[in-house]
Motif scaffolding. Sequence first.
Motif, short mmCIF file in Angstrom:
data_model
loop_
_atom_site.label_atom_id
_atom_site.label_comp_id
_atom_site.label_asym_id
_atom_site.label_seq_id
_atom_site.Cartn_x
_atom_site.Cartn_y
_atom_site.Cartn_z
N LYS A 55 29.30 9.11 4.60
CA LYS A 55 30.24 9.60 5.63
C LYS A 55 30.98 10.83 5.13
N ALA A 56 31.39 10.80 3.86
CA ALA A 56 32.11 11.95 3.30
C ALA A 56 31.26 13.21 3.36
N ASP A 59 31.07 14.31 6.92
CA ASP A 59 32.36 14.84 7.38
C ASP A 59 32.70 16.18 6.76
N HIS A 61 32.81 16.98 3.32
CA HIS A 61 33.48 17.02 2.02
C HIS A 61 32.48 17.48 0.95
N PRO A 274 32.06 13.51 -2.62
CA PRO A 274 31.63 12.26 -1.97
C PRO A 274 31.76 11.04 -2.88
N TYR A 277 35.23 9.68 -2.60
CA TYR A 277 35.44 8.88 -1.39
C TYR A 277 34.78 7.51 -1.51
#
Length: 392
Positions: A55-56, A59, A61, A274, A277
Amino acid sequence: MLKTIEGFNRIGEENAFAVLARATELARTGKDIINLGIGQPDFRTPDHIVEAAVKALRDGHHGYTPATGILPLREAVAADIEKRTGVAIDPDKVVIVPGGKVTMFMAILMFGEPGAEILYPDPGFPIYRSMIEFTGATPVPVPIREENDFAFSAEETLGLLTPKTRLIILNSPANPTGGVTPRAEIEKLVAGLAARPDIAILSDEIYGQMTYDGAVHTSLLEFESIRDRLILLDGWSKTYAMTGWRMGYAVWPQALIDKARKLAVNCWSCVNAPAQYAGLAALEGPQDAVADMMREFDKRRKLVVNGLNALPGVSARTPMGAFYAFPNISATGWKAKPLASALLEETGVATIGGPDFGILGEGYIRLSYANSAENIARALERMGQFLSDKAK
């Protein structure tokens, strides 16, 4: 001829990786290998942690982070420490690093130089001594004795201090022995160090959440009198089965935090975003997988200790932490490293000879029970057959 600095002639290695390479090479030839050598959980990283990293990335990152790590992760580390130890930690004293070894490197680099002495556990993680020797400092082994259930002795440790001592390295729960030092012994050490406020302390607590049979891990952070010179080493690798993510953290005292930050800037800039996160999800998410892993490790621990004690010439203390057994093989008539080599080459069982963990490791081998119960049982059977055949 190119000439590097003298320190590189003194630098050592972590032989577990050499054993892993040889085991891999033998496996490619078709040999059935059971690896009880490498110290990493055989479990997958929990799914919610993996998904947090994915997800990171999605998104966005993808870029640099602060050298010391993203603030939410440092805050989560501080909160986790307070939950486990009752000690409130300033997130600004937390540094996120690419694996636990980095904190050893930084601390030893800060205090190691010719003329200085650094105490380290022996048997212990081999990188301690390697890095001490690299800096030109004198390594002073703190004996970790089987008769003490592989806990360090405060009296013996304090007796090794000299005016040249700059740093003490402690490790509990311990690699390679699985020993857990009782709180009373740690209290004696802390009391004795009151007379030496000039000595820094590196407490390697990477296995701090891996104890058994009611054994309680005592963090050095719990002692306020030494916090102004204490460096805590911890991370995600063992607890959350994240060895390959290269995620560790350190808590530094105020006097050293800016030096640690500068080393980060000069060396690795920052840990990849990542992974940070993922580390945040590990600390703030469900802990069920950690509990499940520990239950399985406990079953394997009992299996390996019972099995080792049934082997001819072998005796094993019950480890109270981490995921290692450190059996005494003196009565087999073998030296440790030749035995470990023969077990790998002739039976396909990978272990690590005790001398790879220090000058006091002769007479022992290390087995990691971070492998399945089935494989452990097979390995013990092969070891027993080998030792019986060689004794005939």
